[in-house]
Scaffold this motif. Structure first.
Motif, PDB file in Angstrom:
ATOM      1  N   ASN A  31      79.802  93.305  46.769  1.00  9.64           N
ATOM      2  CA  ASN A  31      79.100  92.224  46.074  1.00  9.64           C
ATOM      3  C   ASN A  31      78.475  91.266  47.071  1.00  9.64           C
ATOM      4  O   ASN A  31      77.376  90.767  46.872  1.00  9.64           O
TER       5      ASN A  31
ATOM      6  N   LYS B 266      73.576 100.464  40.678  1.00  5.96           N
ATOM      7  CA  LYS B 266      74.556  99.685  39.923  1.00  5.96           C
ATOM      8  C   LYS B 266      74.011  99.337  38.539  1.00  5.96           C
ATOM      9  O   LYS B 266      74.732  99.415  37.531  1.00  5.96           O
TER      10      LYS B 266
ATOM     11  N   SER C 104      80.110 100.997  34.360  1.00  6.87           N
ATOM     12  CA  SER C 104      80.284 100.137  35.536  1.00  6.87           C
ATOM     13  C   SER C 104      81.706 100.158  36.078  1.00  6.87           C
ATOM     14  O   SER C 104      81.929 100.040  37.290  1.00  6.87           O
TER      15      SER C 104
ATOM     16  N   THR D  11      83.247  99.629  39.930  1.00  6.19           N
ATOM     17  CA  THR D  11      83.838  98.324  40.220  1.00  6.19           C
ATOM     18  C   THR D  11      85.360  98.367  40.234  1.00  6.19           C
ATOM     19  O   THR D  11      86.007  97.536  40.855  1.00  6.19           O
TER      20      THR D  11
END
Length: 248
Positions: free
Chosen positions: A5, A58, A67, A71
């Protein structure tokens, strides 16, 4: 090591513009497919384009509701949970999507990961690291060895710009104070000016000399503009084939 991130939040404005252009043009003319077993971004991960690729990847995976497989949130069910079989099937699907959008030359290096999440994290470490000295060295080597050859001036400029953008992302200005930051940026500009002049054809030596005689030296962008004007002038003055073959 910055996490994925953190890396993505550092995408420079140039990459943001590339993302917008790709989205406007339908991801390079190859829109994401509707088949749940296939996903094509229209670009493949080649190493240097990790930040752009990861952002688009993403979003594409998130758009299909998967997702969590990159993640890790929420955590996958345990193997004795009845939901595990469905989760594993979805994870293999996401893993396949990732592999489908990686350049063939890189696949052998990453295909051994057991899950989509470990593959995603491995790619971030390998290609998203901003402290990868070997990669930064390779980028500088490529910039210094680039030659125009049969390329147009614009092609050379675009290639250099791409390399420089990647260097700036992976090896940002380390200075803290404004004066030091400016001094560092000036040295980088000077280095890139020399790289540009080294890259372009020797037939442009006169304009190269004119640029190097200037005090202070122009920015690399200003030098490129001067070279473009000179190339345009030479093309205008170049005699046509008819004139060359015309008998005296």
């Amino acid at each position: 090591m910055a996490d994925e991130n953190t890396i993505l939040t550092k995408i420079p404005d140039e990459l943001t513009l590339q993302i917008a252009a790709l989205l406007r043009n339908g991801l390079g003319g190859q829109p994401t497919t509707t088949n749940s077993e296939n996903l094509s971004l229209g670009i493949k991960l080649e190493g240097d384009n990790y930040a752009l690729w990861a952002t688009l990847m993403k979003k594409a995976i998130g758009g299909r509701g998967r997702s969590s497989h990159i993640t890790g949130e929420p955590s996958p069910p345990s193997k004795d949970d009845t939901a595990f079989a469905k989760w594993e099937q979805d994870d293999q699907c996401v893993f396949t999507w990732l592999i489908q959008n990686i350049d063939a030359s890189l696949v052998n290096n990453v295909s051994q990961y057991p899950t989509a999440k470990t593959l995603w994290d491995g790619l971030a470490v390998t290609y998203g690291s901003e402290t990868d000295s070997l990669h930064v060295f390779d980028l500088h080597k490529r910039a210094n060895s680039l030659r125009q050859g049969g390329d147009t001036l614009e092609d050379c400029w675009n290639k250099l710009q791409k390399i420089w953008m990647t260097i700036d992302r992976r090896d940002p200005n380390p200075m803290k104070y404004a004066e030091d930051i400016q001094i560092y940026n000036n040295k980088v500009q000077e280095q890139r000016l020399y790289q540009l002049l080294t890259t372009i054809d020797d037939k442009l030596e006169p304009i190269k000399r004119d640029i190097l005689k200037k005090d202070p030296l122009p920015s690399v962008e200003a030098a490129y503009a001067m070279i473009r004007r000179e190339v345009a002038r030479l093309n205008i003055l170049k005699p046509s084939t008819t004139e060359i073959n015309r008998p005296i």
